[in-house]
Design an enzyme around this catalytic site. Structure first.
Site, PDB file in Angstrom:
ATOM      1  N   GLY A  52       0.820  -1.204   0.000  1.00  0.00           N
ATOM      2  CA  GLY A  52       0.000   0.000   0.000  1.00  0.00           C
ATOM      3  C   GLY A  52       0.854   1.253   0.000  1.00  0.00           C
ATOM      4  O   GLY A  52       2.000   1.271  -0.465  1.00  0.00           O
ATOM      5  N   SER A  53       0.318   2.311   0.572  1.00  0.00           N
ATOM      6  CA  SER A  53       0.932   3.637   0.451  1.00  0.00           C
ATOM      7  C   SER A  53       2.267   3.796   1.159  1.00  0.00           C
ATOM      8  O   SER A  53       2.966   4.795   0.932  1.00  0.00           O
ATOM      9  CB  SER A  53      -0.044   4.703   0.952  1.00  0.00           C
ATOM     10  OG  SER A  53      -1.187   4.748   0.120  1.00  0.00           O
TER      11      SER A  53
END
Length: 665
Positions: free
Chosen positions: A410-411
């Site tokens: 993810g981020s």
């Protein structure tokens, strides 16, 4: 008339020659038969096919020694299995004729035992005629050279003490402790209804099934007056009961219980499969079954000592065939801090996930947590089938090791994308992107596929993109870099590398194949989705670059291990990312603003990776937090993941906040 004696002489010579040749051929044939039988005997012995031995030995010699064929087979089987004999190799076979058509044979034998290799053994024996063939005139000295009919073999073991696993401060993570073991004396159970009632009472007292008790009582070695172990019990379980006795036993003990089981693992009895893989193991050995107990089993286990002796009929040692001295296992000291490990485990509360804590300047791993987990002490003391099935049927998979399990990061991966783009010059701190709305696609060729973001911020630069964790900004950054630059930059980190850590773990990957062959996959990769997979350990090590001026510090677990590092990005780019990460906390709109106030020098990046089948649907979301503070005397980097965080209603950042506060003290 004078020729006749000459003719007679010729005939006599001829007869003598023929009879001499016949004698020579008969002798040669007998010697060949005897040699072949000796070779057959030795082959059967070295291959340990003891059930075939009666076929090559004299029936009369067995009777003389008071053996039936079966007891003869059992004698060899019990002795050679009892000493753990293996790798039997014979050499220097010699055959010579002795009186009355008999032959003598001699050979040397080498073999390994459970205590090590025996000195070379020298054997002598006789081959006698039985019918038209030759057989071994068997004597007890063909088992061991100086053995007599009334002698026995004694095999004693001096068990090595398993080494401890210690934390950085010397506190035990795995040790040996004395407990009480409950067991049954079968003859005291009684018969019929009385036996049934006693077994039912025992089953109820120790929370095990009648079926399990009966299985233990049905073992081949069990005798009416022998203690049959059931399980290790707590002090409050000890109760005076019919047929039950208690013995003190030293067993493995894990003070942190569930909090460290995924890392430390547990020990257990060897299986048939274990014995096939490692010929040095004895049948009753305890070995590491998982975790560090398994990875460092040989060092921890040490070597058992003992003696193999020839004992005479009076019980006296006649000859010591082999003596080996015990070598206790070595203690293993880790970089783990027991207190930090427990705090990290508790901080995850009722979440499913993992936490890794490391010292970003040295690579020392302070905590490795996977949750939910199992109780290793239960595995050691004797887990019931019901308890084991509960673990197996738990949908959260407590036996899984989540700090080595790979996830889409993810981020949190935007830190890597940003640093690679900064080094490549395709991104600067001044570069601003104009983005409209909450979804975006490059062009119509993407069909119905859009990249989405949470906040509708029209003007986005690098710092803003970090604060709001803007997927579209980083997708565009990845596309602008192009696949070649992105892959080259990512590979400067640890993608594709096998880490030097004692855990089974697939390398971090950028994608399933060596090329994206898709602009969508390139864009998704840039903000941590797509096919990127990283374990929490791999993420922590990767992100250490931003706490170390662009140098990756490889995590290690053993105390006094040297720190290993490599350059991943320039110090300038690492510092820019570092400063942007501080704004993720300090800016009121930052995704990790709830950590604000803990420390003015704390840096963080949050992440969410959504797992779904098709776009437009709602999938499971895994929540991530990476946070570090390198300006404290107690430096740390925390990487935590929470699976399906909506289910518990808390993100990884929310759960990690109390832990980070503790680490800052």
């Amino acid at each position: 008339m004078k020729k006749k004696p000459l003719l007679i002489g010729i005939i006599v010579v001829l007869v003598l020659a023929i009879s001499g040749g016949s004698y020579y051929m008969a002798h040669k044939n007998a010697e060949q038969k005897a040699t072949q039988k000796a070779k057959q005997f030795i082959q059967i012995l070295t291959q340990q096919q003891f059930d075939q031995l009666p076929s090559v030995v004299s029936n009369q010699s067995l009777q003389k020694a008071h053996y039936t064929k079966q007891t003869f087979i059992d004698k060899y089987t019990n002795i050679f299995n009892g000493i753990g004999a293996e790798n039997l190799k014979a050499s220097d076979l010699k055959i010579s004729k002795i009186k009355n058509g008999q032959f003598q044979f001699s050979y040397k034998l080498n073999l390994a035992t459970g205590l090590g290799k025996l000195p070379t053994l020298s054997y002598k024996g006789r081959l006698i005629k039985q019918g038209k063939d030759y057989v071994i005139d068997w004597q007890p000295n063909l088992i061991f050279p100086h053995m007599e009919a009334t002698d026995k073999i004694s095999y004693t073991e001096d068990d090595a003490v398993r080494g401890k696993i210690l934390d950085k401060n010397g506190s035990a993570l795995a040790t040996n402790a004395e407990f009480h073991q409950a067991g049954i004396i079968p003859k005291e159970l009684g018969k019929g209804t009385e036996r049934t009632e006693n077994i039912n009472a025992i089953a109820q007292q120790f929370h095990i099934s009648v079926k399990e008790i009966e299985a233990k009582l049905d073992q081949k070695w069990v005798k009416e007056d022998l203690f049959v172990p059931l399980m290790v019990v707590e002090d409050d379980q000890i109760k005076k009961m019919t047929a039950v006795q208690y013995q003190a036993v030293d067993i493995r003990y894990y003070p942190l219980g569930k909090a460290a089981s995924a890392m430390i693992g547990y020990t257990g009895k060897v299986t048939a499969e274990d014995l096939k893989k490692d010929k040095t193991l004895s049948a009753d050995a305890n070995i590491g079954k998982s975790g560090l107990e398994r990875a460092y089993d040989k060092e921890l286990r040490g070597k058992n000592g003992g003696k193999i002796s020839l004992i005479d009929q009076n019980g006296k040692v006649k000859e010591v065939l082999l003596e080996a001295y015990r070598e206790d296992g070595k203690d293993l000291q880790l970089t783990i801090d027991a207190n930090t490990q427990v705090k990290a485990y508790n901080a995850l509360d009722n979440a499913t996930g993992a936490t890794v804590i490391m010292q970003p300047k040295t690579g020392e791993l302070s905590a490795l947590v996977s949750k939910p987990s199992y109780d290793p002490n239960l595995m050691i003391r004797g887990i019931s089938q019901k308890e084991y099935d509960a673990y197996l049927n738990d949908e959260r998979k407590p036996f899984a090791n989540r700090f080595t399990q790979r996830y889409a990061p993810g981020s949190t991966l935007k830190t890597v994308t940003a640093s690679v783009a900064l080094d490549a010059g395709t991104l600067t701190t001044d570069k601003t992107r104009t983005i409209s709305g909450l979804k975006w696609q490059k062009d119509k060729s993407w069909g119905n596929y859009y990249i989405t973001r949470v906040s509708n911020v029209p003007k986005v630069n690098l710092e803003t993109a970090f604060i709001y964790s803007d997927n579209i900004f980083f997708a565009q950054t990845g596309l602008e870099m192009g696949e070649k630059i992105l892959r080259k930059g990512f590979n400067q980190f640890i993608f594709g590398e096998k880490l030097d850590l004692p855990f089974s773990m697939e390398p971090a990957q950028i994608s399933n194949k060596t090329s994206f062959k898709s602009q969508i996959l390139l864009a998704d990769t840039a903000y941590g989705q797509g096919q990127v997979l990283m374990s929490p350990i791999q993420q922590a090590i990767t992100y250490s670059a931003f706490a170390n001026n662009g140098k990756i510090i490889y995590g290690h677990l053993l105390a006094n291990e040297k720190t290993k590092a490599k350059d991943a990005v320039s110090s300038k780019s690492a510092e820019i990312v570092h400063q942007a990460m501080t704004q993720v906390i300090q800016n009121p709109n930052g995704t990790a603003h709830i950590l604000n106030g803990i420390s003015s020098t704390l840096a963080a990046k949050t992440g969410t990776a959504e797992l779904k089948q098709t776009q437009g649907t709602k999938g499971q979301e895994n929540s991530f937090i990476v946070a570090f503070d390198t300006k404290k005397s107690q430096e740390f980097l925390v990487l935590s993941v929470v699976e399906n965080h909506q289910k518990i209603g808390k993100t990884a950042t929310e759960l990690a906040k109390p832990l980070i506060k503790e680490l800052e003290k």
